[in-house]
Each structure stands twice: as C-alpha cells, then as structure tokens.
Design an enzyme around this catalytic site. Structure first.
Site, PDB file in Angstrom:
ATOM      1  N   HIS A  33      42.257   2.253  60.360  1.00  0.00           N
ATOM      2  CA  HIS A  33      42.095   1.038  59.554  1.00  0.00           C
ATOM      3  C   HIS A  33      41.240   0.026  60.326  1.00  0.00           C
ATOM      4  O   HIS A  33      41.116   0.116  61.544  1.00  0.00           O
ATOM      5  CB  HIS A  33      43.444   0.339  59.340  1.00  0.00           C
ATOM      6  N   TYR A  34      40.759  -0.976  59.607  1.00  0.00           N
ATOM      7  CA  TYR A  34      40.393  -2.217  60.297  1.00  0.00           C
ATOM      8  C   TYR A  34      41.396  -3.283  59.898  1.00  0.00           C
ATOM      9  O   TYR A  34      42.038  -3.178  58.839  1.00  0.00           O
ATOM     10  CB  TYR A  34      38.948  -2.632  60.071  1.00  0.00           C
ATOM     11  N   THR A  35      41.522  -4.302  60.766  1.00  0.00           N
ATOM     12  CA  THR A  35      42.529  -5.324  60.500  1.00  0.00           C
ATOM     13  C   THR A  35      42.107  -6.240  59.343  1.00  0.00           C
ATOM     14  O   THR A  35      42.960  -6.753  58.619  1.00  0.00           O
ATOM     15  CB  THR A  35      42.780  -6.179  61.754  1.00  0.00           C
ATOM     16  N   GLU A  98      45.097   0.503  63.833  1.00  0.00           N
ATOM     17  CA  GLU A  98      44.290  -0.613  63.318  1.00  0.00           C
ATOM     18  C   GLU A  98      43.242  -0.994  64.364  1.00  0.00           C
ATOM     19  O   GLU A  98      43.574  -1.237  65.530  1.00  0.00           O
ATOM     20  CB  GLU A  98      45.180  -1.843  63.071  1.00  0.00           C
ATOM     21  N   HIS A 140      41.631   4.730  55.883  1.00  0.00           N
ATOM     22  CA  HIS A 140      42.496   4.211  54.815  1.00  0.00           C
ATOM     23  C   HIS A 140      41.819   4.404  53.458  1.00  0.00           C
ATOM     24  O   HIS A 140      42.457   4.729  52.463  1.00  0.00           O
ATOM     25  CB  HIS A 140      42.785   2.727  55.087  1.00  0.00           C
ATOM     26  N   ASP A 150      38.580   0.239  54.209  1.00  0.00           N
ATOM     27  CA  ASP A 150      38.580   0.326  55.668  1.00  0.00           C
ATOM     28  C   ASP A 150      38.798   1.744  56.186  1.00  0.00           C
ATOM     29  O   ASP A 150      39.407   2.538  55.490  1.00  0.00           O
ATOM     30  CB  ASP A 150      39.648  -0.640  56.252  1.00  0.00           C
TER      31      ASP A 150
HETATM   32 ZN   LIG Z   1      43.969  -0.296  56.076  1.00  0.00          ZN
END
Ligand SMILES: [Zn+2]
Length: 241
Positions: A33-35, A98, A140, A150
């Site tokens: 993911h990215y935050t 993340e 994600h 993301d």
């Molecule tokens: Zn995510």
C-alpha cells in the site's frame, strides 16, 4: 546485480487494530500500500487510532525506517473488501505493508531508492520463512481494483521483481494473440482479478480492471486501454501463472 539490502532495526510502534486470523488458510499473500497521507506521523497516528479501524503489519518511511505495528501472526486491517484468485478475506491470509507516500490525493511521488531497499530487506527473509508465491505479491489496487489505486503507477514493481520479489511478465513474444475485450477480461480473471459483479456496469468494471493491471504491470500504458503493450503484458503474465 542488485545491491544487498540490509534491514535496519525494526521500530516497534504497536497498533491496537488487529484480531485473530480467520479460517485455516496459511499466510500466503503480501499486499503493498501507500499511506496516502500528508506525512509519516499522520499515517502512523491513523493506523494506530482505534476509531479508524485500520492498520498494517509494517510501515516503511521514505527514509527507509521500518515500523512494526502488528505481529505477523495477527490479522491486520489493511485490505478491506478485497478479492484475489477466488478469495475474499485477504486480511486473514496476508501481510500488509504501507509505504509512506502522500498518494494521489496529496502529491503522489516516486518511492525513494532507500525506501525500496528497506522493503526488499524486509520482504526477502519473509519469503524464505513463508510460502508466499510470486503470484500473490500484490498491490491494494489489485485486490480492490474499483476502490483503490495504491501503491500506484510510480511504484517500481519491475525493480522489485528483479530482486526476486513478485511476478513480472516474460519478454513479449511475437505469437501474442491480439485480445478482444472479452478475452482480456477472461485473462485478467484467470490471473486473479475479481470478475465484474453483476450489479456493476460491465464496461466500467472492465476499464477499472485494465487500469489496475496497468498500474502494476504496464504503468507506461496507464489509461490507454488495451494497447499493444498491455496486450503483450497480459499474455505474458497469463503464461507466468
Ligand atoms: Zn491501501
């Protein structure tokens, strides 16, 4: 040859947001993911806020610092409504990581090399410890294609695959079929993407799946529909599986 990635010490930053894993499936999936928040501290605060009900096992800052929020044996709450290869409760069988990045809403940018190296250093030993096949190392957006973007098209999946983490399509072959949208959809679903739900308009669902595929495997074609490169990557990846 890729430089050897050395994992810096993990910084414990426990989140209360986790529960027992459900069902008997092993931990066999990795979801990146990215935050998507303005900075690291906001992201850590949210991932540890009981009222937010979200978390991940690890957070990797842009300077390569790695925070551990949830024990790997516990079920962190990062994927939400999700689907891959017929399974819906991806949180119960995955590890969620993340990457600190402002995301598409707050100034999306590249993931610095030091952050990528920390990711590789974290995941490499994990893959030796656990049976996580390359086809289950995902973004994600792969497991929630109509809802999430993301880690997005600036994330360097190809470099990750070059480090032995995840799938990358084989060199393109001259014998690639030219796919029509129905064939492309069938291949996307064979790779693992969710078949369009009946309640969703088919054309929009298909467009969303192609975008998700491009973000991961052919970012230079993002938004170009089923162009030659996407067609080739789709055929190449279907051959990997
Ligand atoms: Zn995510």
């Amino acid at each position: 040859m890729a430089p050897v990635a050395i994992l810096p010490p993990l910084i414990a930053h426990p989140s209360p947001n986790h529960g027992p894993r459900r069902g008997a499936a092993p931990i066999d999936t990795l979801i990146l993911h990215y935050t998507g928040m303005r900075n690291r501290d906001e992201a850590l605060a949210r991932l540890c806020d009981p009222s937010a009900e979200v978390s991940a096992h690890y957070v990797i800052d842009e300077d390569g610092t790695v925070f551990q929020l949830v024990d790997e044996e516990r079920r962190a709450w990062h994927a939400g409504l999700s689907f891959w290869q017929g399974e819906r409760d991806l949180n119960s069988r995955s590890i969620g990581i993340e990457l600190v990045n402002p995301g598409h809403e707050h100034g999306y940018r590249r993931f610095p090399p030091v952050q990528m190296q920390a990711l590789i250093a974290l995941v490499g030993p994990m893959l030796r410890r656990r049976a996580i096949p390359p086809s289950r190392i995902l973004g994600h957006s792969d497991v929630a294609p109509w809802r999430k973007q993301d880690p997005g098209e600036l994330f360097d999946w190809q470099a990750l695959a070059a480090s032995g983490i995840g799938l990358w399509p084989q060199e393109t072959h001259e014998d690639n079929a030219v796919l029509d949208s129905q064939q492309a959809l069938a291949l996307l679903c064979r790779i693992g993407y969710e078949p369009p739900p009946p309640a969703m308009e088919l054309e929009a669902a298909y467009r969303g799946l192609v975008l998700a595929f491009q973000r991961h495997w052919v970012p230079s074609s993002l938004g170009r529909g089923l162009d030659a490169a996407t067609n080739a990557a789709l055929c190449g990846l279907a051959r990997c599986g």
